[in-house]
Design an enzyme around this catalytic site. Structure first.
Site, mmCIF file in Angstrom:
data_model
loop_
_atom_site.group_PDB
_atom_site.id
_atom_site.type_symbol
_atom_site.label_atom_id
_atom_site.label_comp_id
_atom_site.label_asym_id
_atom_site.label_seq_id
_atom_site.Cartn_x
_atom_site.Cartn_y
_atom_site.Cartn_z
ATOM 1 N N SER A 146 0.710 -1.196 0.016
ATOM 2 C CA SER A 146 0.112 -0.119 0.039
ATOM 3 C C SER A 146 0.849 1.292 -0.003
ATOM 4 O O SER A 146 1.591 1.569 -0.949
ATOM 5 C CB SER A 146 -0.990 0.236 1.201
ATOM 6 O OG SER A 146 -2.060 0.839 0.924
ATOM 7 N N HIS A 182 -4.623 -1.816 -3.879
ATOM 8 C CA HIS A 182 -5.878 -2.119 -3.645
ATOM 9 C C HIS A 182 -6.999 -2.020 -4.945
ATOM 10 O O HIS A 182 -8.131 -1.424 -4.535
ATOM 11 C CB HIS A 182 -6.528 -1.361 -2.378
ATOM 12 C CG HIS A 182 -5.428 -1.381 -1.213
ATOM 13 N ND1 HIS A 182 -4.938 -2.641 -0.823
ATOM 14 C CD2 HIS A 182 -4.856 -0.293 -0.564
ATOM 15 C CE1 HIS A 182 -4.067 -2.436 0.273
ATOM 16 N NE2 HIS A 182 -4.123 -1.119 0.609
#
Length: 255
Positions: A146, A182
Site C-alpha cells: 500500500s 487495492h
C-alpha cells in the site's frame, strides 16, 4: 562474492537493485483448516536478496506513525518463522543508534501501509530516502504494501488526506511510474488512477489487486506475482489519442 556482516554470517546481495511493490498482507491467504503463515512474498524477497537460512528483515511503519500495536502484531506474525525480525522506528526518535548501518545489514526492508504522504515527509526529515537509496543500490531488497508500495514510485492514489482519495505526486520516484494499490477492493481506486494518468498528473501506472505484487529490477518491471488465484496487475497508460488504456499483467502464483 558474499560479504561478511557484523555477526560473521555471509550474505549475497541482490544482483540488481530490487523492489517488491505490493498490495499483499503479512499473512498468506488461509485455507480452511490451515494455520496462519507468513506470506510467500517474503520468501521471494529473501531469495532475491540471496539471503541465508535466516533472512534478516526490518519493518518500517512510519506510514502509521510507528504504532506499537502494529509493530507487536508484525513481530507476532513472524514469530516461529525463519526470518530474523527487527524494526526501525522514528517516533519519537530513532530506536537504533546508527540507522544507516542497521538498514544496510538487512536482507529485506519492508514498509507497511498507512499514509504515504506522511511516510515520505517523515523520511525526508530524517534523510531516510538517501539511506534507503544506498541500501537499494547495495542489494538490500526493498518492498512494502500500500503506502509501502506507492512510496518508491512517482505517486499514486491515496487516502492520506481524507476518505475521498486524491492524487499524490511526491513519491521517491526511483520507479518512474504511477502506482495504484487495492485496485479491486476500493471503489475509488480504479477511476482515480485512470483520471490521474489521463490528465497527465501521473505517468504510465502499474496497479495491483489485493494479493498481487510487482517485481522491479532497477526501474524495470520484471513480473507480477500473486499469493492467490483470480487477481491481476495492470498497466494504465495514455494512448496517442488521449484515451486511457488498461492492460492486464497476469501474475505468477507464488507457492
Amino acid at each position: 562474492m558474499g560479504s561478511a556482516d557484523t555477526d560473521g554470517r555471509t550474505t549475497v546481495p541482490a544482483s540488481e537493485p530490487t523492489i517488491l511493490a505490493t498490495s499483499m498482507g503479512i499473512h498468506a491467504p488461509r485455507r480452511a483448516g490451515e494455520a496462519r503463515r507468513v506470506n510467500p512474498v517474503f520468501d521471494l524477497a529473501a531469495e532475491l536478496a540471496g539471503a541465508g537460512p535466516e533472512p534478516r528483515i526490518c519493518f518500517l511503519n512510519q506510514a502509521e506513525g510507528d504504532q506499537p500495536t502494529t509493530l507487536a502484531w508484525v513481530y507476532e506474525a513472524f514469530a516461529g518463522s525463519r526470518f530474523r525480525m527487527t524494526h526501525l522506528a522514528l517516533f519519537p526518535m530513532p530506536n537504533v543508534d546508527d540507522v544507516r548501518a542497521h538498514l544496510l545489514a538487512q536482507d529485506v526492508v519492508w514498509v507497511g501501509g498507512g499514509s504515504v504522504a506522511n511516510l515520505c515527509a517523515v523520511w525526508r526529515v530524517h534523510g531516510l530516502g538517501e539511506i534507503l537509496r544506498e541500501c537499494w543500490e547495495a542489494g538490500v531488497v526493498l518492498g512494502g504494501v500500500s503506502a509501502g508500495s506507492i512510496c518508491w514510485h512517482a505517486g499514486g492514489a491515496t487516502d492520506s488526506f481524507g476518505t475521498t482519495l486524491r492524487g499524490f505526486t511526491d513519491g521517491l520516484g526511483w520507479l518512474p511510474y504511477g502506482n495504484g494499490v487495492h485496485y479491486d477492493s476500493e471503489d475509488q481506486r480504479r477511476p482515480l488512477m485512470h483520471r490521474l494518468v489521463g490528465d497527465g498528473t501521473l505517468p504510465t501506472a502499474h496497479c495491483t489487486d489485493d494479493g498481487t505484487g510487482l517485481l522491479y529490477r532497477g526501474d524495470r518491471l520484471v513480473e507480477a506475482v500473486a499469493d492467490r488465484e483470480g487477481v491481476s496487475a495492470y498497466e494504465v497508460s495514455r494512448g496517442p489519442d488521449g484515451n486511457v488504456r488498461e492492460t492486464p499483467i497476469a501474475p505468477r502464483l507464488l507457492g
